[in-house]
Design a protein around this motif. Structure first.
Motif, PDB file in Angstrom:
ATOM      1  N   ILE A  83       0.854  -1.190   0.000  1.00 44.15           N
ATOM      2  CA  ILE A  83       0.000   0.000   0.000  1.00 44.15           C
ATOM      3  C   ILE A  83       0.889   1.239   0.000  1.00 44.15           C
ATOM      4  O   ILE A  83       1.742   1.402   0.872  1.00 44.15           O
ATOM      5  CB  ILE A  83      -0.926   0.018   1.234  1.00 44.15           C
ATOM      6  CG1 ILE A  83      -1.886  -1.172   1.182  1.00 44.15           C
ATOM      7  CG2 ILE A  83      -1.683   1.335   1.326  1.00 44.15           C
ATOM      8  CD1 ILE A  83      -2.757  -1.328   2.406  1.00 44.15           C
ATOM      9  N   ALA A  84       0.702   2.087  -1.012  1.00 46.37           N
ATOM     10  CA  ALA A  84       1.467   3.330  -1.107  1.00 46.37           C
ATOM     11  C   ALA A  84       0.914   4.332  -0.096  1.00 46.37           C
ATOM     12  O   ALA A  84      -0.293   4.380   0.141  1.00 46.37           O
ATOM     13  CB  ALA A  84       1.362   3.905  -2.515  1.00 46.37           C
ATOM     14  N   ALA A  85       1.804   5.128   0.503  1.00 45.16           N
ATOM     15  CA  ALA A  85       1.352   6.071   1.531  1.00 45.16           C
ATOM     16  C   ALA A  85       1.977   7.450   1.334  1.00 45.16           C
ATOM     17  O   ALA A  85       3.169   7.575   1.078  1.00 45.16           O
ATOM     18  CB  ALA A  85       1.709   5.548   2.917  1.00 45.16           C
ATOM     19  N   ALA A  86       1.122   8.457   1.458  1.00 45.20           N
ATOM     20  CA  ALA A  86       1.564   9.846   1.542  1.00 45.20           C
ATOM     21  C   ALA A  86       1.448  10.235   3.014  1.00 45.20           C
ATOM     22  O   ALA A  86       0.608   9.694   3.738  1.00 45.20           O
ATOM     23  CB  ALA A  86       0.689  10.742   0.680  1.00 45.20           C
ATOM     24  N   VAL A  87       2.290  11.165   3.453  1.00 44.90           N
ATOM     25  CA  VAL A  87       2.315  11.538   4.869  1.00 44.90           C
ATOM     26  C   VAL A  87       2.178  13.046   5.023  1.00 44.90           C
ATOM     27  O   VAL A  87       2.855  13.809   4.332  1.00 44.90           O
ATOM     28  CB  VAL A  87       3.633  11.069   5.538  1.00 44.90           C
ATOM     29  CG1 VAL A  87       3.684  11.520   6.997  1.00 44.90           C
ATOM     30  CG2 VAL A  87       3.800   9.563   5.418  1.00 44.90           C
ATOM     31  N   ILE A  88       1.311  13.444   5.927  1.00 41.13           N
ATOM     32  CA  ILE A  88       1.260  14.834   6.399  1.00 41.13           C
ATOM     33  C   ILE A  88       1.766  14.773   7.831  1.00 41.13           C
ATOM     34  O   ILE A  88       1.119  14.193   8.699  1.00 41.13           O
ATOM     35  CB  ILE A  88      -0.167  15.414   6.362  1.00 41.13           C
ATOM     36  CG1 ILE A  88      -0.698  15.451   4.927  1.00 41.13           C
ATOM     37  CG2 ILE A  88      -0.188  16.802   7.006  1.00 41.13           C
ATOM     38  CD1 ILE A  88      -2.148  15.908   4.806  1.00 41.13           C
ATOM     39  N   HIS A  89       2.952  15.318   8.059  1.00 45.53           N
ATOM     40  CA  HIS A  89       3.562  15.194   9.388  1.00 45.53           C
ATOM     41  C   HIS A  89       3.582  16.498  10.174  1.00 45.53           C
ATOM     42  O   HIS A  89       3.807  16.496  11.370  1.00 45.53           O
ATOM     43  CB  HIS A  89       4.989  14.643   9.270  1.00 45.53           C
ATOM     44  CG  HIS A  89       5.920  15.587   8.579  1.00 45.53           C
ATOM     45  ND1 HIS A  89       5.990  15.667   7.211  1.00 45.53           N
ATOM     46  CD2 HIS A  89       6.783  16.491   9.069  1.00 45.53           C
ATOM     47  CE1 HIS A  89       6.877  16.590   6.885  1.00 45.53           C
ATOM     48  NE2 HIS A  89       7.374  17.112   7.983  1.00 45.53           N
ATOM     49  N   ASP A  90       3.344  17.598   9.515  1.00 48.51           N
ATOM     50  CA  ASP A  90       3.353  18.896  10.199  1.00 48.51           C
ATOM     51  C   ASP A  90       1.936  19.225  10.627  1.00 48.51           C
ATOM     52  O   ASP A  90       1.112  19.669   9.824  1.00 48.51           O
ATOM     53  CB  ASP A  90       3.907  19.964   9.263  1.00 48.51           C
ATOM     54  CG  ASP A  90       4.050  21.319   9.932  1.00 48.51           C
ATOM     55  OD1 ASP A  90       3.571  21.487  11.083  1.00 48.51           O
ATOM     56  OD2 ASP A  90       4.645  22.223   9.312  1.00 48.51           O
ATOM     57  N   SER A  91       1.643  19.005  11.903  1.00 48.53           N
ATOM     58  CA  SER A  91       0.275  19.182  12.372  1.00 48.53           C
ATOM     59  C   SER A  91      -0.208  20.632  12.265  1.00 48.53           C
ATOM     60  O   SER A  91      -1.405  20.882  12.216  1.00 48.53           O
ATOM     61  CB  SER A  91       0.117  18.667  13.806  1.00 48.53           C
ATOM     62  OG  SER A  91       0.959  19.363  14.692  1.00 48.53           O
TER      63      SER A  91
END
Length: 160
Positions: A31-39
């Motif tokens: 499963i490919a994943a994009a990440v938003i890490h800056d809340s």
């Protein structure tokens, strides 16, 4: 292992250890994943992502309330019908009954796959349950130093 090739996930998480564990787990499932890490930038970042098939959301982010982010997602037609998985829970100690709760949760809601990450710094405890034919959770858990069998497994992942 079951083939989830083509499935796109979005991870909204500020803790790097949790991001590492979840992306490694999703990678094992193809499963490919994009990440938003800056809340602090979640709202702006949500406007820039490709529509995912599933969203993993941390409710306990320092600069952005996870419940507010959940509300934004639920009110945005772009994310209509995209399942949101609350994926991170911080605990002060490991709870023996957690595996049973995950099992019952997956059973009651008829989930094909249940993944729970109990964050207990500096560790992340994975509890995995599945009903997907051909998916062997024990082998996935071994990748993280844990074990189990085809439909149930767990692992404790040290902060790396």
């Amino acid at each position: 292992m079951s083939d989830f090739a083509g499935v796109q996930a979005l991870i909204i998480e500020d803790d790097q250890t949790s991001i590492n564990v979840l992306t490694r787990l999703l990678d094992q499932l193809s499963i490919a994943a994009a990440v938003i890490h800056d809340s602090a930038q979640v709202e702006m970042s949500l406007r820039e992502v490709t529509r995912p098939d599933v969203i993993f959301l941390d409710l306990e982010m320092p600069a952005s309330n996870g419940y507010t982010v959940l509300q934004l997602i639920q009110n945005d037609e772009f994310f209509n019908d995209v399942p949101v998985v609350v994926s991170m829970v911080t605990v002060d100690r490991y709870h023996e009954e957690a595996a049973y709760v995950v099992h019952r949760w997956a059973e009651i809601f008829e989930l094909p796959v249940g993944i729970v990450m109990l964050v207990q710094p500096p560790n992340v405890n994975l509890i995995l349950r599945a009903r997907v034919q051909g998916l062997h959770l024990g082998r996935i858990a071994q990748f993280f130093g844990g074990g189990g069998h085809a439909t149930a497994a767990s692992a404790r992942v040290a902060d790396r």
